[in-house]
Design a protein around this motif. Structure first.
Motif, PDB file in Angstrom:
ATOM      1  N   LEU A   1       8.409   0.359  -3.513  1.00  0.00           N
ATOM      2  CA  LEU A   1       7.248  -0.022  -2.692  1.00  0.00           C
ATOM      3  C   LEU A   1       7.636  -1.100  -1.677  1.00  0.00           C
ATOM      4  CD1 LEU A   1       4.291  -0.057  -1.926  1.00  0.00           C
ATOM      5  CD2 LEU A   1       3.799  -1.424  -3.956  1.00  0.00           C
ATOM      6  N   LEU A   2       8.323  -2.140  -2.158  1.00  0.00           N
ATOM      7  CA  LEU A   2       8.684  -3.246  -1.264  1.00  0.00           C
ATOM      8  C   LEU A   2       9.654  -2.791  -0.178  1.00  0.00           C
ATOM      9  CD1 LEU A   2       9.106  -6.263  -3.757  1.00  0.00           C
ATOM     10  CD2 LEU A   2       7.078  -5.546  -2.492  1.00  0.00           C
TER      11      LEU A   2
ATOM     12  N   TYR B   1       4.170  -6.524  11.165  1.00  0.00           N
ATOM     13  CA  TYR B   1       4.128  -5.122  10.741  1.00  0.00           C
ATOM     14  C   TYR B   1       4.638  -4.950   9.310  1.00  0.00           C
ATOM     15  CZ  TYR B   1       2.253  -2.930  14.897  1.00  0.00           C
ATOM     16  OH  TYR B   1       1.398  -2.533  15.892  1.00  0.00           O
TER      17      TYR B   1
ATOM     18  N   GLY C   1       4.232  -7.204   6.976  1.00  0.00           N
ATOM     19  CA  GLY C   1       3.087  -7.677   6.181  1.00  0.00           C
ATOM     20  C   GLY C   1       2.028  -6.595   6.042  1.00  0.00           C
ATOM     21  N   TYR C   2       1.662  -5.975   7.175  1.00  0.00           N
ATOM     22  CA  TYR C   2       0.671  -4.903   7.116  1.00  0.00           C
ATOM     23  C   TYR C   2       1.218  -3.709   6.332  1.00  0.00           C
ATOM     24  CZ  TYR C   2      -2.390  -7.167  10.570  1.00  0.00           C
ATOM     25  OH  TYR C   2      -3.239  -8.025  11.211  1.00  0.00           O
TER      26      TYR C   2
ATOM     27  N   LEU D   1       3.264  -3.783   3.780  1.00  0.00           N
ATOM     28  CA  LEU D   1       3.178  -4.078   2.346  1.00  0.00           C
ATOM     29  C   LEU D   1       1.759  -3.820   1.829  1.00  0.00           C
ATOM     30  CD1 LEU D   1       5.327  -7.323   2.342  1.00  0.00           C
ATOM     31  CD2 LEU D   1       5.769  -5.340   0.887  1.00  0.00           C
ATOM     32  N   ILE D   2       0.776  -4.259   2.603  1.00  0.00           N
ATOM     33  CA  ILE D   2      -0.611  -4.072   2.172  1.00  0.00           C
ATOM     34  C   ILE D   2      -0.975  -2.581   2.199  1.00  0.00           C
ATOM     35  CG2 ILE D   2      -3.022  -4.568   2.771  1.00  0.00           C
ATOM     36  CD1 ILE D   2      -1.999  -7.309   3.809  1.00  0.00           C
TER      37      ILE D   2
ATOM     38  N   ALA E   1       0.739  -0.790  -0.643  1.00  0.00           N
ATOM     39  CA  ALA E   1       0.112  -1.120  -1.924  1.00  0.00           C
ATOM     40  C   ALA E   1      -1.166  -0.305  -2.104  1.00  0.00           C
ATOM     41  CB  ALA E   1      -0.202  -2.616  -1.984  1.00  0.00           C
ATOM     42  N   ILE E   2      -1.961  -0.205  -1.037  1.00  0.00           N
ATOM     43  CA  ILE E   2      -3.235   0.525  -1.155  1.00  0.00           C
ATOM     44  C   ILE E   2      -2.981   2.031  -1.304  1.00  0.00           C
ATOM     45  CG2 ILE E   2      -5.446   1.009  -0.040  1.00  0.00           C
ATOM     46  CD1 ILE E   2      -5.216  -1.737   1.310  1.00  0.00           C
TER      47      ILE E   2
ATOM     48  N   SER F   1      -0.397   3.381  -2.743  1.00  0.00           N
ATOM     49  CA  SER F   1       0.059   3.594  -4.122  1.00  0.00           C
ATOM     50  C   SER F   1      -1.105   3.558  -5.094  1.00  0.00           C
ATOM     51  CB  SER F   1       1.061   2.513  -4.538  1.00  0.00           C
ATOM     52  OG  SER F   1       2.135   2.498  -3.662  1.00  0.00           O
ATOM     53  N   MET F   2      -1.991   2.574  -4.902  1.00  0.00           N
ATOM     54  CA  MET F   2      -3.124   2.459  -5.818  1.00  0.00           C
ATOM     55  C   MET F   2      -4.029   3.684  -5.720  1.00  0.00           C
ATOM     56  SD  MET F   2      -4.310  -1.488  -6.136  1.00  0.00           S
ATOM     57  CE  MET F   2      -4.279  -2.082  -4.463  1.00  0.00           C
TER      58      MET F   2
END
Lengths: 56, 229
Positions: free
Chosen positions: B5-6, B79, B81-82, B84-85, B88-89, B91-92
């Motif tokens: 993910l990272l 970019y 930072g965005y 990563l968010i 994350a969303i 994946s969730m």
């Protein structure tokens, strides 16, 4: 049973990974878009305007 | 999982940020530098003899390479930072709701991110040229963050809810910050020509849309590829 436990564990580890990514993401954006320290603000200035962060 | 993910968000952020910076240098920064001429008083609009005419023309990128290097660097940070968010969303949504993810569906994710993070806040607080006095920063930042959160949650409700009523709630949530209203000054104060401000706002949004589409595509692409490997 085992499969179910494994899948719950995988969802949990997935959730942990997502929370970690969210946290780092918000931290990066705080630096690049929100923090008002003069040095940061000046360096990030043009990018903040171009990306429509609320700037000065 | 965590590493995938990272690293996916990082690679996607670097690609989208680099392309976005390039687009900004071609389309956005020249207008920004032209706006600075008015901010600094080198050009005046509507001041000397009340004439509505002033010269058009960007000063070009100039030779401030350090300044432009910082713009590239901070685009990469923003970019990423965005990314990563967004990652994350994505994946969730996949793990908790079983939403399938492909590189192409990543474009839709990216465009939804554009709507939530760029377009919705810009409806209340249009992207500003330098030299546009605005209301105090604190309340604008609060409104900006709140609008992004309301829009993102609203879009998620519309996209993933099973019941119509929940989707309506999502729509209301998206409208809510605009009904509340963004913080504004009670006077018009801008020193730059309105055409220049409007062009800047429109073109910076357009370029951000490209950046976000790329970010969504590459975040999903690397996420999926990392799992197959």
């Amino acid at each position: 049973m085992t499969t179910k436990t494994a899948s719950i564990a995988s969802v949990r580890s997935g959730l942990a990974a997502s929370i970690l990514a969210l946290t780092i993401g918000v931290a990066l954006l705080t630096v690049s878009g929100m923090a008002q320290a003069t040095v940061l603000h000046d360096a990030a200035h043009d990018q903040r305007h171009a990306m429509a962060f609320p700037c000065h | 999982m965590t590493k995938n993910l990272l690293s996916s968000a990082l690679f996607a952020g670097l690609i989208a940020g680099a392309v976005a910076a390039l687009l900004q240098f071609v389309f956005v920064i020249p207008l920004l530098l032209e706006g600075e001429l008015f901010e600094g008083g080198e050009r005046l609009h509507f001041v000397i003899d009340g004439s509505p005419q002033s010269d058009r023309g960007s000063p070009g990128l100039g030779t401030e390479w350090g300044r432009h290097a910082m713009t590239v660097a901070f685009n990469l940070v923003t970019y990423t930072g965005y990314g990563l968010i967004l990652g994350a969303i994505m994946s969730m949504a996949r793990e908790m709701r079983g939403i399938a993810l492909t590189a192409k569906s990543g474009i839709i994710w990216g465009l939804a991110g554009f709507v939530a993070v760029q377009l919705a806040p810009a409806v209340g607080l249009p992207p500003e040229l330098p030299g546009t006095p605005a209301a105090e920063l604190g309340p604008r930042q609060v409104w900006w963050v709140a609008t992004i959160l309301c829009t993102a949650v609203g879009l998620a409700l519309i996209a993933f809810a099973d019941k119509g009523i929940v989707q309506i709630v999502g729509g209301v949530l998206i409208l809510l910050p605009h009904l509340f209203g963004a913080p504004h000054l009670d006077t018009y104060f801008g020193v730059a020509p309105p055409e220049l401000s409007a062009e800047f706002a429109a073109i910076s949004l357009g370029m951000a849309a490209i950046g976000w589409a790329l970010l969504g595509y590459f975040t999903a692409y690397f996420l999926v590829r990392g799992e197959e490997a």
